[in-house]
Design a protein around this motif. Structure first.
Motif, PDB file in Angstrom:
ATOM      1  N   VAL A 367      -3.546  66.622  24.576  1.00  0.00           N
ATOM      2  CA  VAL A 367      -4.793  67.583  24.345  1.00  0.00           C
ATOM      3  C   VAL A 367      -4.258  68.822  24.728  1.00  0.00           C
ATOM      4  O   VAL A 367      -4.975  69.799  23.812  1.00  0.00           O
ATOM      5  CB  VAL A 367      -5.678  67.217  25.477  1.00  0.00           C
ATOM      6  N   SER A 368      -3.346  69.174  25.488  1.00  0.00           N
ATOM      7  CA  SER A 368      -2.675  70.737  25.513  1.00  0.00           C
ATOM      8  C   SER A 368      -2.221  71.126  24.141  1.00  0.00           C
ATOM      9  O   SER A 368      -2.275  72.071  23.649  1.00  0.00           O
ATOM     10  CB  SER A 368      -1.553  70.567  26.850  1.00  0.00           C
ATOM     11  N   ILE A 369      -1.425  70.250  23.533  1.00  0.00           N
ATOM     12  CA  ILE A 369      -0.794  70.419  22.339  1.00  0.00           C
ATOM     13  C   ILE A 369      -1.754  70.694  21.311  1.00  0.00           C
ATOM     14  O   ILE A 369      -1.615  71.748  20.520  1.00  0.00           O
ATOM     15  CB  ILE A 369      -0.019  69.158  21.808  1.00  0.00           C
ATOM     16  N   ILE A 370      -2.566  70.043  21.205  1.00  0.00           N
ATOM     17  CA  ILE A 370      -4.032  69.992  20.081  1.00  0.00           C
ATOM     18  C   ILE A 370      -4.690  71.504  20.587  1.00  0.00           C
ATOM     19  O   ILE A 370      -5.000  72.223  19.547  1.00  0.00           O
ATOM     20  CB  ILE A 370      -4.881  68.944  20.364  1.00  0.00           C
ATOM     21  N   ALA A 371      -4.839  71.755  21.653  1.00  0.00           N
ATOM     22  CA  ALA A 371      -5.557  73.068  21.984  1.00  0.00           C
ATOM     23  C   ALA A 371      -4.641  74.109  21.309  1.00  0.00           C
ATOM     24  O   ALA A 371      -4.987  75.135  21.094  1.00  0.00           O
ATOM     25  CB  ALA A 371      -5.601  73.370  23.342  1.00  0.00           C
ATOM     26  N   VAL A 372      -3.205  74.036  21.492  1.00  0.00           N
ATOM     27  CA  VAL A 372      -2.274  75.033  20.965  1.00  0.00           C
ATOM     28  C   VAL A 372      -2.385  75.257  19.463  1.00  0.00           C
ATOM     29  O   VAL A 372      -2.235  76.294  18.660  1.00  0.00           O
ATOM     30  CB  VAL A 372      -0.906  74.851  21.710  1.00  0.00           C
ATOM     31  N   LEU A 373      -2.263  73.926  18.810  1.00  0.00           N
ATOM     32  CA  LEU A 373      -2.346  73.813  17.392  1.00  0.00           C
ATOM     33  C   LEU A 373      -3.516  73.860  16.785  1.00  0.00           C
ATOM     34  O   LEU A 373      -3.366  74.605  15.412  1.00  0.00           O
ATOM     35  CB  LEU A 373      -1.833  72.415  16.913  1.00  0.00           C
ATOM     36  N   ILE A 374      -4.579  73.967  17.164  1.00  0.00           N
ATOM     37  CA  ILE A 374      -5.906  74.353  16.287  1.00  0.00           C
ATOM     38  C   ILE A 374      -5.877  75.814  15.848  1.00  0.00           C
ATOM     39  O   ILE A 374      -6.347  76.013  14.734  1.00  0.00           O
ATOM     40  CB  ILE A 374      -7.138  73.963  17.533  1.00  0.00           C
ATOM     41  N   PRO A 375      -5.594  76.617  17.066  1.00  0.00           N
ATOM     42  CA  PRO A 375      -5.644  78.031  16.516  1.00  0.00           C
ATOM     43  C   PRO A 375      -4.637  78.283  15.316  1.00  0.00           C
ATOM     44  O   PRO A 375      -4.937  78.977  14.397  1.00  0.00           O
ATOM     45  CB  PRO A 375      -5.179  78.978  17.506  1.00  0.00           C
ATOM     46  N   LEU A 376      -3.413  77.702  15.341  1.00  0.00           N
ATOM     47  CA  LEU A 376      -2.390  77.863  14.495  1.00  0.00           C
ATOM     48  C   LEU A 376      -2.826  77.249  13.046  1.00  0.00           C
ATOM     49  O   LEU A 376      -2.399  77.706  12.066  1.00  0.00           O
ATOM     50  CB  LEU A 376      -1.185  77.246  14.969  1.00  0.00           C
ATOM     51  N   SER A 377      -3.505  76.070  13.166  1.00  0.00           N
ATOM     52  CA  SER A 377      -3.986  75.337  11.956  1.00  0.00           C
ATOM     53  C   SER A 377      -4.907  76.128  11.145  1.00  0.00           C
ATOM     54  O   SER A 377      -5.166  75.808   9.902  1.00  0.00           O
ATOM     55  CB  SER A 377      -4.274  74.176  12.319  1.00  0.00           C
ATOM     56  N   ARG A 378      -5.665  77.251  11.778  1.00  0.00           N
ATOM     57  CA  ARG A 378      -6.599  78.195  10.792  1.00  0.00           C
ATOM     58  C   ARG A 378      -5.979  79.017   9.998  1.00  0.00           C
ATOM     59  O   ARG A 378      -6.682  79.299   9.064  1.00  0.00           O
ATOM     60  CB  ARG A 378      -7.344  78.768  12.175  1.00  0.00           C
ATOM     61  N   VAL A 379      -4.710  79.103   9.964  1.00  0.00           N
ATOM     62  CA  VAL A 379      -3.941  80.133   8.885  1.00  0.00           C
ATOM     63  C   VAL A 379      -3.648  79.207   7.715  1.00  0.00           C
ATOM     64  O   VAL A 379      -3.257  79.731   6.847  1.00  0.00           O
ATOM     65  CB  VAL A 379      -2.796  80.758   9.839  1.00  0.00           C
ATOM     66  N   VAL A 380      -3.609  77.927   7.974  1.00  0.00           N
ATOM     67  CA  VAL A 380      -3.148  76.941   6.724  1.00  0.00           C
ATOM     68  C   VAL A 380      -4.078  77.281   5.615  1.00  0.00           C
ATOM     69  O   VAL A 380      -3.426  77.541   4.529  1.00  0.00           O
ATOM     70  CB  VAL A 380      -2.846  75.397   7.300  1.00  0.00           C
ATOM     71  N   PRO A 381      -5.321  77.083   5.644  1.00  0.00           N
ATOM     72  CA  PRO A 381      -5.986  77.398   4.362  1.00  0.00           C
ATOM     73  C   PRO A 381      -5.830  78.838   3.866  1.00  0.00           C
ATOM     74  O   PRO A 381      -5.782  78.498   2.612  1.00  0.00           O
ATOM     75  CB  PRO A 381      -7.350  76.933   4.844  1.00  0.00           C
TER      76      PRO A 381
END
Length: 466
Positions: A367-381
């Motif tokens: 859950v902690s990793i997902i919380a970190v990756l969600i903001p990073l994933s927003r730059v992908v699109p």
């Protein structure tokens, strides 16, 4: 015939175009989101390595003497954990004190320990904080068996009233390394007997039984659960009697390691009415002790097995009375606290132990990793969009340059036409997903417009104005 195959060829070509476009989109998405994906995989792998969620497939359990209750229970734990693919290696020992030594040295992962053993061993020292308890498992009565002919010869009757009447008897108090030795010393001291002057022997349980039956010793003491085959055998052996601790309540006040229990009349054999009367006894409490570095999943499996193995009624407990979430001489392990509070993990009731354990140990980190990756994933699109569009728009710079030459007249139409042909050739091979086809066709339209403008130029090179 050619007319019939033409629609089929067109359909096949369209399908291949869609597949190619999908593959292009997938490739671009992997390239764009690759760093984020690799970061996620790296974080999960680091968490897995650091948390080590899956337990080892092998553990060592210290039991006790052969044919004793600890050995019997050790076999049951071995069978219980085998169902989960865990190999339990049983290590026979002389008893609780040796078990504690093996735990502290790290030679075993878990062990049966008689309550009060460590305190007796270490005196006023604090218990070892590297050891944890998984709870109290069962009561272990102090069984003192004696020969009735010895009692008759020394006291004029076949029964004893207390330990104090054993002064001068050849009494076996168990071999060094067993918990019974120190406990019997406490009980004898409470009766005012000088153990240094008594002819005490220190035989192992089986040799002591042989010596008792042969008359080589007068009595023997052992601390064991009623499941012990030796206890059951001695209870029905003619000429051997069990000491009735008439002062059981007083012993419990004087020796904190024991509590009073009763052996009901006829419980051993109803048909033969054995024993012929209620017998008062004192009992210690057995614990299952582990090292603090024993894998938490193994601790969870052990305490689950304990409920199944020790939850049934016997001579000294009712159904479900044991195991108890009482640590005794050691802190109660967190895994044991959780089990006694909530029972078996809910997820384990629906999926395999290994999967449930993996999720249980990893979910907080995931859950902690997902919380970190969600903001990073927003730059992908946006990055994906930029990569595809930049692949198209970069050719507008070349078109603009050609138009500038047309306006300035600094290059011939032939050279500019060659440049435009090369641009068009590259654009034809551009790998662009279908979702961006409108921008690709727009670029081609602009190339056509520039080509039309070139068609109106004279093919005479224009000299520089300088």
């Amino acid at each position: 015939m050619t007319t019939m195959h033409r629609p089929l060829k067109q359909h096949t070509g369209a399908a291949l175009l869609r597949v190619r476009s999908a593959l292009i989109s997938l490739k671009e998405m992997l390239i764009t989101g690759g760093p984020v994906l690799l970061l996620a995989i790296g974080l999960v792998w680091m968490a897995y390595v650091m948390l080590n969620p899956n337990p080892p497939r092998r553990m060592v359990l210290a039991t006790g003497t052969a044919q004793g209750a600890y050995a019997e229970f050790g076999t049951r734990y071995q069978q219980a954990l085998e169902k989960y693919g865990i190999e339990v290696v049983l290590k026979p020992t002389q008893g609780s004190l040796e078990n504690l030594q093996l735990l502290k040295s790290g030679e075993v992962d878990a062990a049966f320990v008689q309550g009060g053993s460590d305190e007796v061993r270490l005196g006023d020292e604090a218990p070892d904080d590297t050891l944890l308890s998984l709870g109290s498992l069962f009561r272990e009565p102090v069984w003192v068996f004696y020969r009735d002919d010895t009692a008759k010869a020394r006291l004029g009757r076949e029964t004893l009233d207390s330990l104090s009447q054993m002064a001068g008897w050849r009494l076996n108090v168990g071999q060094d390394g067993s918990g019974v030795t120190n406990l019997m010393r406490r009980l004898l001291d409470a009766n005012g007997l000088d153990t240094t002057s008594m002819p005490l022997t220190r035989l192992a349980t089986t040799p002591a039984v042989v010596a008792l039956l042969a008359g080589e010793i007068d009595a023997m003491a052992m601390v064991s659960a009623p499941e012990s085959p030796i206890v059951r055998m001695l209870l029905i052996t003619p000429g051997i009697r069990l000491l009735d601790f008439a002062q059981a309540e007083a012993y419990a006040r004087r020796v904190p390691q024991v509590s009073p229990v009763g052996l009901p009349r006829g419980v051993v054999d109803l048909a033969k009415d054995l024993p012929t009367q209620d017998v008062r006894l004192v009992a210690a409490t057995a614990m299952l002790v582990v090292r603090d570095d024993t894998h938490p999943a193994l601790q969870q499996l052990l305490v689950q097995a304990a409920r199944k193995i020790h939850g049934e009624p016997n001579w000294f407990q009712s159904k479900g009375e044991f195991p108890k979430g009482i640590g005794g001489d050691y802190p109660l392990a967190p895994e044991a606290q959780r089990f006694y509070a909530t029972g078996e993990p809910m997820l384990q009731r629906h999926v395999s132990f290994w999967m449930a354990n993996l999720v249980d140990r990893m979910w907080v980190v995931l859950v902690s990793i997902i919380a970190v990756l969600i903001p990073l994933s927003r730059v992908v699109p946006p990055l994906y969009n930029f990569r595809i569009r930049s692949r198209i728009f970069r050719w507008y710079g070349s078109l603009r340059e050609i138009e500038q030459h047309i306006t300035d007249g600094t290059r011939s139409a032939t050279l500019l036409t060659g440049d435009l042909d090369r641009i068009e050739e590259h654009v034809e091979r551009l790998p662009v997903p279908l979702s961006y086809a409108d921008e690709l066709y727009s670029l081609r339209s602009h190339i056509t417009l520039v080509r039309q403008r070139l068609a109106g130029m004279s093919d005479v090179p224009v000299t520089s104005s300088t």
